[in-house]
Design an enzyme around this catalytic site. Structure first.
Site, PDB file in Angstrom:
ATOM      1  CE1 TYR A  58      -7.365 -36.386  16.728  1.00  0.00           C
ATOM      2  CE2 TYR A  58      -5.253 -35.478  17.400  1.00  0.00           C
ATOM      3  CZ  TYR A  58      -6.620 -35.339  17.231  1.00  0.00           C
ATOM      4  OH  TYR A  58      -7.247 -34.168  17.575  1.00  0.00           O
ATOM      5  NE  ARG A  61      -9.925 -41.267  20.654  1.00  0.00           N
ATOM      6  CZ  ARG A  61      -9.117 -41.543  21.693  1.00  0.00           C
ATOM      7  NH1 ARG A  61      -8.034 -40.843  21.921  1.00  0.00           N
ATOM      8  NH2 ARG A  61      -9.402 -42.544  22.514  1.00  0.00           N
ATOM      9  CD  GLN A  91     -20.106 -30.915  14.695  1.00  0.00           C
ATOM     10  OE1 GLN A  91     -19.574 -30.148  15.484  1.00  0.00           O
ATOM     11  NE2 GLN A  91     -21.319 -31.395  14.898  1.00  0.00           N
ATOM     12  CG  ASN A  92     -18.953 -37.855  14.088  1.00  0.00           C
ATOM     13  OD1 ASN A  92     -18.847 -36.934  14.903  1.00  0.00           O
ATOM     14  ND2 ASN A  92     -19.985 -38.668  14.064  1.00  0.00           N
ATOM     15  CG  ASP A  94     -16.860 -42.089  12.825  1.00  0.00           C
ATOM     16  OD1 ASP A  94     -17.529 -42.109  11.765  1.00  0.00           O
ATOM     17  OD2 ASP A  94     -17.375 -41.772  13.928  1.00  0.00           O
ATOM     18  CG  HIS A 109     -14.421 -30.888  12.846  1.00  0.00           C
ATOM     19  ND1 HIS A 109     -15.229 -30.960  13.952  1.00  0.00           N
ATOM     20  CD2 HIS A 109     -14.519 -29.596  12.407  1.00  0.00           C
ATOM     21  CE1 HIS A 109     -15.782 -29.771  14.179  1.00  0.00           C
ATOM     22  NE2 HIS A 109     -15.378 -28.937  13.255  1.00  0.00           N
ATOM     23  N   GLY A 177     -26.793 -35.951  17.397  1.00  0.00           N
ATOM     24  CA  GLY A 177     -25.631 -36.294  18.232  1.00  0.00           C
ATOM     25  C   GLY A 177     -24.549 -35.246  18.322  1.00  0.00           C
ATOM     26  CB  THR A 178     -23.591 -32.198  17.268  1.00  0.00           C
ATOM     27  OG1 THR A 178     -22.706 -31.108  17.575  1.00  0.00           O
ATOM     28  CG2 THR A 178     -24.816 -31.661  16.565  1.00  0.00           C
ATOM     29  CB  SER A 179     -22.709 -30.754  22.697  1.00  0.00           C
ATOM     30  OG  SER A 179     -21.439 -30.368  22.217  1.00  0.00           O
TER      31      SER A 179
HETATM   32  N1  APR Z   1     -27.268 -40.768  20.268  1.00  0.00           N
HETATM   33  C1  APR Z   1     -27.385 -39.457  19.979  1.00  0.00           C
HETATM   34  N2  APR Z   1     -26.724 -38.499  20.648  1.00  0.00           N
HETATM   35  C2  APR Z   1     -25.931 -38.870  21.665  1.00  0.00           C
HETATM   36  C3  APR Z   1     -25.755 -40.216  22.033  1.00  0.00           C
HETATM   37  C4  APR Z   1     -26.470 -41.198  21.285  1.00  0.00           C
HETATM   38  N3  APR Z   1     -26.376 -42.517  21.541  1.00  0.00           N
HETATM   39  N4  APR Z   1     -24.887 -40.272  23.074  1.00  0.00           N
HETATM   40  C5  APR Z   1     -24.535 -38.995  23.336  1.00  0.00           C
HETATM   41  N5  APR Z   1     -25.162 -38.144  22.491  1.00  0.00           N
HETATM   42  C6  APR Z   1     -25.076 -36.676  22.398  1.00  0.00           C
HETATM   43  C7  APR Z   1     -24.725 -35.967  23.679  1.00  0.00           C
HETATM   44  O1  APR Z   1     -25.901 -35.735  24.464  1.00  0.00           O
HETATM   45  C8  APR Z   1     -24.114 -34.672  23.154  1.00  0.00           C
HETATM   46  O2  APR Z   1     -25.091 -33.651  22.974  1.00  0.00           O
HETATM   47  O3  APR Z   1     -24.040 -36.373  21.494  1.00  0.00           O
HETATM   48  C9  APR Z   1     -23.552 -35.074  21.790  1.00  0.00           C
HETATM   49  C10 APR Z   1     -22.042 -35.138  21.727  1.00  0.00           C
HETATM   50  O4  APR Z   1     -21.505 -33.869  21.906  1.00  0.00           O
HETATM   51  P1  APR Z   1     -19.930 -33.635  21.874  1.00  0.00           P
HETATM   52  O5  APR Z   1     -19.253 -34.668  22.685  1.00  0.00           O
HETATM   53  O6  APR Z   1     -19.681 -32.222  22.231  1.00  0.00           O
HETATM   54  O7  APR Z   1     -19.531 -33.925  20.334  1.00  0.00           O
HETATM   55  P2  APR Z   1     -19.626 -32.967  19.071  1.00  0.00           P
HETATM   56  O8  APR Z   1     -20.767 -32.018  19.186  1.00  0.00           O
HETATM   57  O9  APR Z   1     -19.564 -33.829  17.877  1.00  0.00           O
HETATM   58  O10 APR Z   1     -18.273 -32.147  19.184  1.00  0.00           O
HETATM   59  C11 APR Z   1     -17.947 -31.221  18.192  1.00  0.00           C
HETATM   60  O11 APR Z   1     -15.791 -30.950  19.178  1.00  0.00           O
HETATM   61  O12 APR Z   1     -13.824 -31.679  20.136  1.00  0.00           O
HETATM   62  C12 APR Z   1     -14.455 -31.360  18.997  1.00  0.00           C
HETATM   63  O13 APR Z   1     -13.647 -31.776  16.881  1.00  0.00           O
HETATM   64  C13 APR Z   1     -14.414 -32.365  17.886  1.00  0.00           C
HETATM   65  O14 APR Z   1     -15.979 -32.652  16.072  1.00  0.00           O
HETATM   66  C14 APR Z   1     -15.857 -32.504  17.478  1.00  0.00           C
HETATM   67  C15 APR Z   1     -16.460 -31.206  17.968  1.00  0.00           C
END
Ligand code: APR
Length: 235
Positions: A58, A61, A91-92, A94, A109, A177-179
């Site tokens: 961390y 990070r 969820q970020n 930062d 988070h 920007g979240t999966s």
């Molecule tokens: N703009 C928008 N989206 C983007 C970009 C970009 N420039 N680059 C990547 N992405 C997308 C990817 O396609 C993906 O769908 O952002 C998403 C990131 O997904 P993850 O890496 O899984 O992140 P997140 O969904 O925030 O993860 C959730 O998981 O490990 C934990 O606690 C951590 O808060 C986090 C949680």
């Protein structure tokens, strides 16, 4: 006195929000979880086994976040406040939404620039961290070592209920920007039942599992926010 605007927009952001600021996502290729094992750095068991390793992960990070700047998408979200009530649920860990100027931000988070006790009563107080480094010498007033103020896998998400309530009041939802792989956070999008319009901005939006009521914007965060700003201005 706070004024209330006619439109309420909720933004639900994940790691992709900050990707254009140079902060790695978790699950993209070369993402953080490809290079570190979750069980070794992001669970209570990891802390119990090797707090120095967790702290170092961390610290790295935090160093990265301190060197980063908000990108155009963070700025566009802050600019929505000129005509709407905006609630950011992120969820970020930062602080780029804060630095871009958004006023209402809920960190599901935790926050990388804050620490908390690793003893009992962890949610009693949060301590700002000066600079990038937390060390084994940093203790809470009760004498326990300080740990990062982040929610690890296997831990509760204390802000969940508040987030669900906020989402239930929104007219427009922007998911960005979240999966949507991590629960319970990912389930929050279903609370925005009242929202007339829902967007998901992600270069992989087509692959993401969201209800058909979502409009998929298959772009990076900055480009997607630009498109949504134009759409909102026309209305
Ligand atoms: N703009 C928008 N989206 C983007 C970009 C970009 N420039 N680059 C990547 N992405 C997308 C990817 O396609 C993906 O769908 O952002 C998403 C990131 O997904 P993850 O890496 O899984 O992140 P997140 O969904 O925030 O993860 C959730 O998981 O490990 C934990 O606690 C951590 O808060 C986090 C949680």
């Amino acid at each position: 006195m706070a004024t209330s605007k006619q439109l309420t927009i909720s933004v639900f952001s994940g790691a992709g929000m900050s990707a254009e600021s140079g902060i790695s996502t978790f699950r993209d290729s070369n993402g953080l979880w490809e290079n570190y094992r979750i069980e070794e750095v992001a669970t209570p068991q990891a802390w119990a086994k090797d707090p120095d390793l967790v702290t170092a992960f961390y610290n790295a990070r935090r160093k990265n976040v301190l060197a980063a700047e908000p990108n155009e998408a963070h700025q566009a979200i802050a600019a929505l406040e000129s005509f709407a009530d905006v609630q950011v649920i992120t969820q970020n860990i930062d602080d780029l939404h804060e630095r871009a100027g958004s006023s209402n931000i809920l960190h599901l988070h935790g926050q990388i620039r804050m620490a908390k006790s690793s003893g009992p009563n962890q949610e009693k107080a949060y301590y700002p961290i000066e600079g990038w480094e937390l060390t084994e010498k940093d203790l809470c007033p009760d004498g326990y070592r300080l740990r990062p103020h982040v929610v690890w896998f296997g831990e509760a998400v204390p802000a969940y209920e508040d987030a669900a309530m906020m989402l239930s009041k929104s007219d427009v939802l922007i998911v960005i920007g979240t999966s949507l792989q991590v629960y319970p956070a990912a389930g929050l999008i279903h609370f925005a039942e009242k929202a007339r319009t829902k967007f998901i901005i992600d270069p992989k939006a087509d692959e993401l599992d969201v209800p058909t009521s979502f409009e998929k914007v298959n772009t990076m965060a900055s480009e997607g926010m630009q498109q949504i700003m134009e759409w909102l201005k026309k209305r």
